[in-house]
Each structure stands twice: as structure tokens, then as C-alpha cells.
Write an enzyme that holds these catalytic residues in place. Sequence first.
Site, mmCIF file in Angstrom:
data_model
loop_
_atom_site.group_PDB
_atom_site.id
_atom_site.type_symbol
_atom_site.label_atom_id
_atom_site.label_comp_id
_atom_site.label_asym_id
_atom_site.label_seq_id
_atom_site.Cartn_x
_atom_site.Cartn_y
_atom_site.Cartn_z
ATOM 1 N N ALA A 350 0.841 -1.191 0.000
ATOM 2 C CA ALA A 350 0.000 0.000 0.000
ATOM 3 C C ALA A 350 0.878 1.243 0.000
ATOM 4 O O ALA A 350 1.847 1.344 0.748
ATOM 5 C CB ALA A 350 -0.916 0.004 1.216
ATOM 6 N N ALA A 351 0.520 2.205 -0.847
ATOM 7 C CA ALA A 351 1.347 3.405 -1.002
ATOM 8 C C ALA A 351 1.450 4.205 0.288
ATOM 9 O O ALA A 351 2.418 4.946 0.493
ATOM 10 C CB ALA A 351 0.782 4.273 -2.118
ATOM 11 N N CYS A 352 0.476 4.068 1.173
ATOM 12 C CA CYS A 352 0.455 4.859 2.399
ATOM 13 C C CYS A 352 1.164 4.168 3.566
ATOM 14 O O CYS A 352 1.091 4.615 4.700
ATOM 15 C CB CYS A 352 -0.982 5.193 2.781
ATOM 16 S SG CYS A 352 -2.135 3.810 2.683
ATOM 17 N N HIS A 353 1.840 3.045 3.303
ATOM 18 C CA HIS A 353 2.525 2.318 4.375
ATOM 19 C C HIS A 353 4.038 2.517 4.291
ATOM 20 O O HIS A 353 4.599 2.755 3.226
ATOM 21 C CB HIS A 353 2.218 0.819 4.293
ATOM 22 C CG HIS A 353 0.821 0.490 4.728
ATOM 23 N ND1 HIS A 353 0.255 -0.743 4.530
ATOM 24 C CD2 HIS A 353 -0.122 1.235 5.347
ATOM 25 C CE1 HIS A 353 -0.984 -0.752 5.004
ATOM 26 N NE2 HIS A 353 -1.224 0.437 5.492
#
Length: 408
Positions: A350-353
Site C-alpha cells: 500500500a502506497a500509504c505504508h
Amino acid sequence: MSTTASVYLDYNATTPLDPDVLTAITDTLRDAWGNPSSSYTQGKKAKVIINESRQNMASMIGAKPSDIIFTSGGTEGNNWILDTAVKCFHDDQNAENHRKQLPHFITSNLEHDSVKLVLEHMVSAGIAECTVVAASKLSGRVEVEDVLRAVRPNTIMVTVMLANNETGVIQPVSKICSRVRSLKRHPGETPKILLHTDAAQAIGKVKVDVSDIPVDYLTIVGHKFYAPRVGAIYVRDLDKGTPLYPLLFGGGQERNFRPGTENAGMIAGLGKAAELVVRNLDAFEKHLKEVRDYLEEELVREFGDMIHINGKFKTSERLPNTCNFSFKGQGLEGHKVLNKAEHVQASVGAACHSQNRASPILLAIGIPEDIARNALRFSVGRETSKNDIDIAVRDLKKCHDELSKESN
């Protein structure tokens, strides 16, 4: 893609605008720039475009146009739906004990942060209770019976994503909803358990039809299917009483559910992207699967037992475009591979991790930590070719060999 350019393989994070979508946006901004609530020509044009887009969105998921409300994106949609469930719980006058209880949610340990963190906040703030059902390590799915065992008298909502963004595993949402709907509720219990799915990753890749998936709410995210960064929510039979409580108050747009002057240009793009899905979904799905399968075949051919494909279960279906894999060995962490790559543009999940820790999603489905820490997520798109895959695999081979030498 050009063989001299980078190979983009992160379509689960975001997609580019389809050329027809970009045209729809620019045409609207040029010709229908008026306020959609106004009576003059440019405003009327904008209103027509918004209505057409709503129809296209409804057609894409087998819904009624009146059940579609436009949003700024998936995070707003998920927050809004969870907030609605809390308010619905407290507005119910039929359950005598509700004033003494908190609303109870059931979710999975696979959810996007725009569900996971909202529920964690509600629990820490004393607003709600939540049971997190663990996905099976044998299937990568949330099992129906585990969800049913979590149901309580004060359960107000079950929210389970339609497909996971990291592994691509498709969740049995339809079966979960059907079984939960069949539960008999008793006096003093919530009279109805609301059902929600975040369909962000599934839209545009596989068929999503609300006549087959009996949810009350469904979240749609534009930038996952070649539309701009706006979205929509589906609310089943909104005009017949399915609850939806506004987060905002203002000028009455979107039938007072989401006031604020409509973003007509972006809505036009969203509607055009939905139209393309309606027309071409079978071809999109076939192409994505063909290229993804070729990717996995080439990875196995090139790396053999040095590669581990994560989340590929015999008992589960996956999105046709998603491949999560790891190199085995020390010093082969996913972020290190990507830092060395000359052509591949992808992500570790996930890009937000954070890139520096093992994915909680992979750990949740039983991937060992040393394997999970090395994970890469490649997600192919409509324009990805087998030639792109060949370039990517050669790039990976170079990265793998260099990192292996460095770690020895």
C-alpha cells in the site's frame, strides 16, 4: 510503454487518466464551467453532465442513479459510511438498551487505513466497539463463519473490503452479506445490521454488481480505474430510507446529503471512466489476467525457488492484475530492490505504508516475516504489455544479482 522508458507497475496505487476521460474533463471545464445550480446555459450544461455521469456510475455497478452520491474520494466515502452507522445506531428508538450501549462494528484485519484507522479512533474515543476478524491463513480470505461468530446484539455494521489491494485476494462479501441478512434479530438488538464494502480495488478489473452483492453501502474510488481523484458512494434504496447522515451542511447539493458546488469537471471524468468500464470490462479483465499470468510465469522461469508468490491460494480468487512476490534471502528487502531498479516503478505494498517494515496484510495471511519484508507488489494496467514485463524481469534480475553480491 516504450522500451526505453520506465515500466509502471503500480496501478493498484493509482492509474493515469484514460485519454477519453481527460477529454471529458477538459471539455466540461471549457464548455460547462457554470454553477450546476444555475439556470443559464453553462450551468445547465454542467447539470446535464453530472446527471449523465451519475447514470454511468449506476450502470457500472447495476444500481439506480438515485443511489449514487459523488464524493472527493474513497477516504471520505468510507469515513462517511462508518459515521452514518454510528448515528443510525443512536437514532434507533426501538432498541431499549441502545442508550447504554455502544455501536458494534465487525471488520477484517485486511482493511485499508480509511476503514481501519476510523474504527480504531472510534474505539479509543469511546464512540464504538469493534471486532476485527482475522483472515484465514489457508485462503487469504475472511471466512463467513468467523464473521457470523462475531455478531453481537449491538452490532450495527459489517464492513469488509471487496478485494485486497496488496494481495489481490477477492473476499466473499456476497456470501457474508447473504448470511448476515438471514440472521434473525431479537427485541433489544439492532433491528438491522448494515453492510458495507470498499470496492476501490475491484472496480474496473472484475464485475461488480450490487444485484449480486447485497450490500447497503459500497465505496467507489476514481483514481483506481483511470478516472480523476474523486469518487462516489452507493447507498442501496437511498430514496426508500436506507440511512445516510450528512457530514457537511450547506447549499443543498446532492439532495442535501453532500452540499457544496459540484466538481463538474472531475465528475465528468468519473462518469466517462465508468462508461468505459461498462463497454470494455471483459476485454480489460482478459488483458490484465493474461499479462499478470505472464509476469508470474516469467518470475518463476527466471528465479525458480528463489521467488515466493504471496497470497496465491488455490482456494481463493485474485484480482486479475495483481502479483505480490518476494525474493528469498538476506538483503533483498523490497525497498532495496526498488531503489536499485532502473526501469521498474512499483511499490512494496500500500502506497500509504512504510517501506521499512513487513506488511501487516501479508503477516495477517500467514506469510513469514522474513518473506513479507522482501515483498514487492506489481500491479499491471490496461496498457501493460508482455514486452514491459520482459523489461521488468530483466531489471529485477540485475537488482537481485547486485544485492545478493552485496549481502555476501
